[in-house]
Design an enzyme around this catalytic site. Structure first.
Site, PDB file in Angstrom:
ATOM      1  CB  CYS A 235      -0.991   0.005   1.148  1.00 24.52           C
ATOM      2  SG  CYS A 235      -0.262  -0.427   2.716  1.00 24.52           S
ATOM      3  CG  ASN A 236       3.056   2.705   2.817  1.00 29.36           C
ATOM      4  OD1 ASN A 236       2.117   3.485   2.689  1.00 29.36           O
ATOM      5  ND2 ASN A 236       3.390   2.142   3.953  1.00 29.36           N
TER       6      ASN A 236
END
Lengths: 278, 443
Positions: free
Chosen positions: B50-51
């Site tokens: 997600c990053n």
């Protein structure tokens, strides 16, 4: 230099190095150094034992009478107690506090006269080593309790002030330190009690009286009452934590005074000068 | 090393873009294979969290490879290349290795030292391996990246100590109680924040869990979730003496527990310590309670203070970690070089042995009067000359791998003896040429 003094000096060096490594471990977070420090502590303990054995073999009586010998034996008992507790409870961090204590005793021990003199004939009896060994083993266990108490107070303060640091995380939990306090108390107290009883028996043989209220006896009794109170408080009243830690530290200060202060400041039957070696 | 990384992370791209570029497809294998089918591309691996979204690749032609890869990424997600381009970073060679090692060690993570990224990277590598898009470059590099990450974790404090409220609470509880196995937990209130902290606490194998809330139904629901027991809100102070750890988060509840109350509780508990975590604002427990012996009261600001200290320690550790990564990269390169030294040593030995054998044969052919013993002596003589001559150059070559100047020696030997350990080139040519040179030098 006789062989036992050579061994004693080597032991002192080993303890000094072990102290340095243990401190480096907790200050800079180097567990590998700490492990090496403990190996050194074990080797120092071995050398220390050899030193005392060789002194016994050369003189023919237990090396427990002069101030030098007492300091040496006390340091040996403290290190031995710590190593045994470490084997059982894995309290590596305590080493950084116990080793310096033993080191100071050793340095003191090497500063005083190391000459060997036989105790005067009235004191030559098997009750002497039994009394001294029991008393010092009890003292050593109480020394550990006092160290645990210091760590408890340190950690408790950090928790209350909400100040964490890397040292904070290295310390054992409050519960573990408090348990250590209790265990040391249950082991040290019987040893101390037996030490006093055997001392009284020996006094009867040597001087014809069980108890003659010389300063050492008086202070030992005061110390004994303090530990008795702590043990009672723990078992019956539910004293624990900070209060128990503080009492363990006060108890140890009293012990040190009984051991050294009485000899250096007051005079009586127990003073080492009476034995002609200090 | 024709290694490159191309991607974007929370540092360069907003979450809207990151989620659009996420490669969470059902068939990552086909995406990977499509990437290695691009011209010049030999290996590919996708790290999609997600990053960050990153593609690691090996390519024979770096600029071309980057251009194609970036076009492919945009096209695959139905985006215009120019939309993506400003957010992308590209590293190649040593910089790419540096980036990979930093990512693996969690130095590039949003929460410094968070442990998940290494697992995600390992998974990405496994995926590439099972899709047959990992080759010699990845197979050499990835294990070294994992090893570097492990070293960073072991030798620095980067991953130590909690940096979230709920973990900090658990960690502090351990500092007080040691083991939590027989410790009872009481949860007062049922806010969102509380739920997370409660989940971490009760996930530690604690003793009894008591839950209370103004609405009993909510308390019962939570109690079920944490395998605990619901207590009516009006009665919860009666249960306080049973709780070792109390977590309060009753919003708009005001002061629920007073100092005097807690003094009485501690007396009932025979001074057994209590850890009170008050994450409610306004607070539920009288702040003065912290002054009671054996009571440790932490409010939300206290916990945040602990976290801030821990984060500071992590940032300090990160500096040391960067040094470790530089060391590991240097080590990796010297290891790579040592790999190249081995074929060179083999080739040199082969060449010289070939010359020795053929020249001895030639000479012995003309010396037919020698008996078998003499022939053996001549053989032994030539062999020992060769070994003596080769001894020193070979030991230099063997060491060349760990030396920054090692490459110079490898190159010197390559040129002096006209060696090319590449198996594609025929070995015999080299031997014959070598033989000529040798004869020249003798005559």
């Amino acid at each position: 230099m006789t062989i036992d003094i050579l061994l004693f000096r080597t032991t002192l060096l080993a303890y000094a190095l072990a102290t340095g490594l243990a401190l480096a471990d907790i200050l800079w977070r180097r567990p590998a150094l700490g492990r090496h420090g403990r190996v050194l502590l074990w080797s120092g303990f071995g050398l220390h034992s050899l030193s005392m054995i060789s002194r016994y073999l050369t003189t023919g009586f237990p090396p427990l009478s002069s101030l030098h010998e007492s300091l040496s034996f006390f340091a040996w008992a403290i290190i031995g107690t710590f190593l045994l507790f470490h084997l059982r409870y894995r309290l590596a961090v305590l080493g950084a506090f116990v080793a310096p204590l033993a080191l100071v005793l050793m340095i003191f021990g090497s500063a005083v006269s190391t000459a060997t003199t036989a105790p005067p004939p009235p004191l030559q009896s098997w009750w002497l080593p039994v009394h001294v060994v029991l008393a010092f083993l009890g003292d050593a266990v109480f020394a550990l309790a006092a160290v645990a108490g210091c760590l408890y107070l340190l950690q408790e303060r950090m928790l209350k002030k909400k100040k964490v640091s890397s040292l904070f995380y290295r310390l054992p939990s409050l519960q573990v330190l408090d348990n250590l306090n209790y265990r040391c108390l249950t082991i040290g107290f019987p040893l101390m009690t037996l030490g006093i009883i055997t001392g009284a028996i020996w006094a009867d043989r040597a001087w014809g009286a069980y108890w003659s209220w010389d300063p050492k006896e008086t202070w030992a009794l005061i110390t004994w009452f303090l530990y008795a109170a702590l043990l009672h408080g723990r078992l019956a009243v539910g004293w624990r934590g900070r209060k128990a830690a503080v009492l363990a530290i006060i108890g140890f200060v009293l012990l040190l005074f009984t051991f050294l202060g009485v000899n250096l400041l007051l005079s009586g039957l127990h003073s080492y000068s009476a034995l002609g070696t200090y | 090393m024709n290694f490159l990384v191309l991607g974007l992370s929370y540092k360069t791209a907003p979450v809207e873009l990151r989620e659009r570029l996420n490669f969470a497809s059902d068939d990552p294998g086909s995406v990977l294979r499509a990437m290695t089918d691009l011209p010049g591309m030999t290996e590919a691996m996708i790290l999609s969290t997600c990053n960050r979204v990153e593609v690691y690749a090996a390519s024979k032609d770096i600029p071309l490879g980057c251009a194609r890869l970036q076009r492919y990424m945009a096209a695959y997600h139905g985006l215009d290349e120019n939309q993506v381009k400003p957010h992308l970073y590209v590293h190649c060679g040593r910089d790419a290795i540096h980036h990979l090692f930093r990512v693996a060690s969690s130095l590039d993570s949003m929460i410094l030292g968070e442990p998940q990224i290494l697992g995600q990277l390992k998974e990405a590598y496994n995926q590439a391996e099972s899709s047959c898009t990992a080759g010699p470059v990845f197979n050499r590099l990835m294990p070294k990246a994992f090893a570097a990450a492990k070293r960073v974790r072991n030798e620095t404090a980067i991953a130590q100590h909690a940096v979230s409220v709920s973990y900090a609470a658990v960690e502090l509880a351990r500092k007080i109680f040691g083991e939590l196995t027989d410790k009872n937990v009481m949860i007062v209130g049922a806010g969102k924040m509380c739920e997370l902290a409660a989940r971490h606490l009760t996930g530690q194998q604690v003793g009894e869990v008591l839950v209370t809330n103004r609405t009993l139904a909510r308390a019962q629901a939570l109690a079920e979730q944490f395998d605990g027991r619901a207590v009516p809100f009006a009665e919860f102070p009666l249960y306080l003496s049973r709780a070792d750890i109390v977590l309060t988060s009753t919003a708009a509840g005001g002061l629920l527990v007073t100092r005097a109350q807690l003094e009485e509780v501690i007396r009932q508990r025979k001074n057994r310590p209590m850890f009170l975590i008050d994450i409610a604002v306004p607070r539920n427990i009288d702040p003065d309670a912290n002054q009671i012996d054996n009571v440790y009261l932490y409010d939300i600001d206290d916990l945040n203070g602990v976290i801030e200290t821990n984060l500071r320690e992590r940032r300090k550790a990160a500096k040391k970690a960067e040094d470790i990564i530089e060391q590991e990269i240097d080590r990796f390169y010297s290891w790579l070089r040592s790999l190249e030294a081995t074929p060179m040593i083999v080739a040199l030995r082969q060449q010289v042995e070939e010359i020795r054998r053929s020249e001895t044969e030639k000479t012995l052919h003309g010396l037919r009067h020698l008996d078998a013993g003499d022939r053996r002596a001549v053989e032994a003589l030539t062999r020992s000359i060769v070994n003596k001559l080769l001894h020193s150059p070979l030991s230099v070559l063997k060491r060349a791998g760990d030396d920054i100047t090692g490459e110079i020696y490898l190159e010197a030997v390559r040129r002096l003896f006209d060696l090319n350990p590449d198996p594609q080139k025929s070995g015999t040519d080299a031997v014959e040429e070598g033989a000529d040179t040798k004869q020249d030098s003798i005559s």
